[in-house]
Design an enzyme around this catalytic site. Structure first.
Site, PDB file in Angstrom:
ATOM      1  CB  THR A 118      -8.209   0.507   6.340  1.00  0.00           C
ATOM      2  OG1 THR A 118      -7.543   1.056   5.200  1.00  0.00           O
ATOM      3  CG2 THR A 118      -9.677   0.286   6.009  1.00  0.00           C
TER       4      THR A 118
ATOM      5  CG  ASP B 298      -0.479  10.990  23.558  1.00  0.00           C
ATOM      6  OD1 ASP B 298      -0.407  11.869  24.441  1.00  0.00           O
ATOM      7  OD2 ASP B 298      -0.257   9.785  23.776  1.00  0.00           O
TER       8      ASP B 298
ATOM      9  CG  ASP C 115      -3.045   9.308   7.829  1.00  0.00           C
ATOM     10  OD1 ASP C 115      -1.916   9.728   7.504  1.00  0.00           O
ATOM     11  OD2 ASP C 115      -3.231   8.164   8.265  1.00  0.00           O
TER      12      ASP C 115
ATOM     13  CG  ASP D 149      -2.074  -0.990   1.079  1.00  0.00           C
ATOM     14  OD1 ASP D 149      -2.282  -1.506  -0.032  1.00  0.00           O
ATOM     15  OD2 ASP D 149      -2.760  -1.248   2.084  1.00  0.00           O
TER      16      ASP D 149
END
Length: 300
Positions: A197, A186, A157, A82
């Site tokens: 995912t 955090d 992300d 990935d």
């Protein structure tokens, strides 16, 4: 059989074996594509031809840069995990080149064709029998004193993390013109459906179907337990401001800005581009989840 894709770029992590100058897996897939009537080119770093041990004349197919592939190729065939797909997907998205993933890694959420099944899967796909899946991208900027000091595109992300030796980081989050909350945690994750995912899942976030036009915001080890993941519309900008100076850092997929300062703002918006994935006919996102997440394993 004649392929509907005239020129196909073969992209992957170059893995020569022993004293061989070539990666036998990439060679085999390249030969298969040629046999299907495709003109095969190799992405520059995938070819290994930049290595002093592999002179250019030893490359079995023409070599192109990513930009040349975007301008001249009809399809990208990505052989790897990935991470390999994330990197090339971000780069080829502005060109609209569709991508097929052959999994040579571990999980393979977005490189979904098993290496030992690639020939059976690719034959009908190259003939035009496939399903298409579009994935959104994040365009992110780090603003400091009114100026952009870092810009990046992410498929998975955007993550803001506390420093290695510091306590919690405090972040002020807004969506559009609306203030959401001051987050003490955090860190904080803004993830696409593709990234749901990945790190967001391990931090307790939900899975997000790729057809939903949204992002998920997931706090990492929040100070307040009522601070939960939330689904956000991707039509709105998300702004994350560093309230305290605790050596925080920002990460955009695998691209990092090592140090953030108090007052820095990470501005996240939907990219104008998306990644085009091609899958075998009958592909289902839920089939992928069942297989990769081992759902129903052991059930009859």
């Amino acid at each position: 059989m004649t392929s509907v894709f005239r020129r196909v770029a073969l992209i992957g992590k170059y893995q020569p074996q022993g004293a061989r100058a070539h990666d036998p897996v990439m060679d085999e897939i390249g030969d298969f594509l040629s046999a299907q009537g495709c003109e095969v080119v190799l992405e520059q770093s995938s070819a290994g031809c930049g290595d002093a041990a592999v002179p250019p004349r030893a490359c079995r197919h023409p070599v192109m840069s990513v930009e040349e592939i975007g301008e001249q190729c009809d399809l990208g065939l990505v052989v790897g995990g990935d991470g390999t797909m994330l990197g090339i997907g971000r780069q080829l998205a502005p060109f609209g080149v569709p991508l097929i993933g052959i999994n040579r890694g571990r999980l393979g959420f977005i490189t979904d064709i098993a290496l030992d099944e690639y020939q059976d899967a690719l034959r009908p796909m190259l003939a035009g029998e496939y399903d298409e899946d579009h994935r959104s991208l994040i365009q992110a900027s780090v603003m400091r004193d009114g100026q952009s000091v870092f810009e990046a595109v992410a498929m998975n992300d955007v993550v803001v993390n506390r420093g290695a030796t510091s306590g919690m980081v405090e972040l002020r989050v807004s969506v559009g013109k609306a203030f959401v909350a001051n987050q003490r945690a955090d860190g904080l994750i803004i993830a696409t459906s593709t990234g749901s995912t990945a790190y967001a899942l391990s931090a307790g976030g939900p899975l997000l179907h790729p057809s939903i036009p949204g992002w998920i915001m997931v706090p990492i080890a929040p100070h307040t337990l009522s601070n939960r993941p939330i689904l956000l519309p991707d039509a709105e900008e998300v702004t994350i401001e560093v309230v305290n100076d605790r050596d925080a850092s920002a990460n955009f997929d695998m691209q990092s800005l090592a140090s953030l300062r108090q007052g820095d703002r990470i501005v996240v918006r939907r990219s104008d581009f998306h990644v085009r994935f091609l899958h075998p006919r009958g592909w289902s996102y839920f089939d992928t989840l069942r297989r990769k997440m081992h759902w129903n394993k052991g059930d009859n």
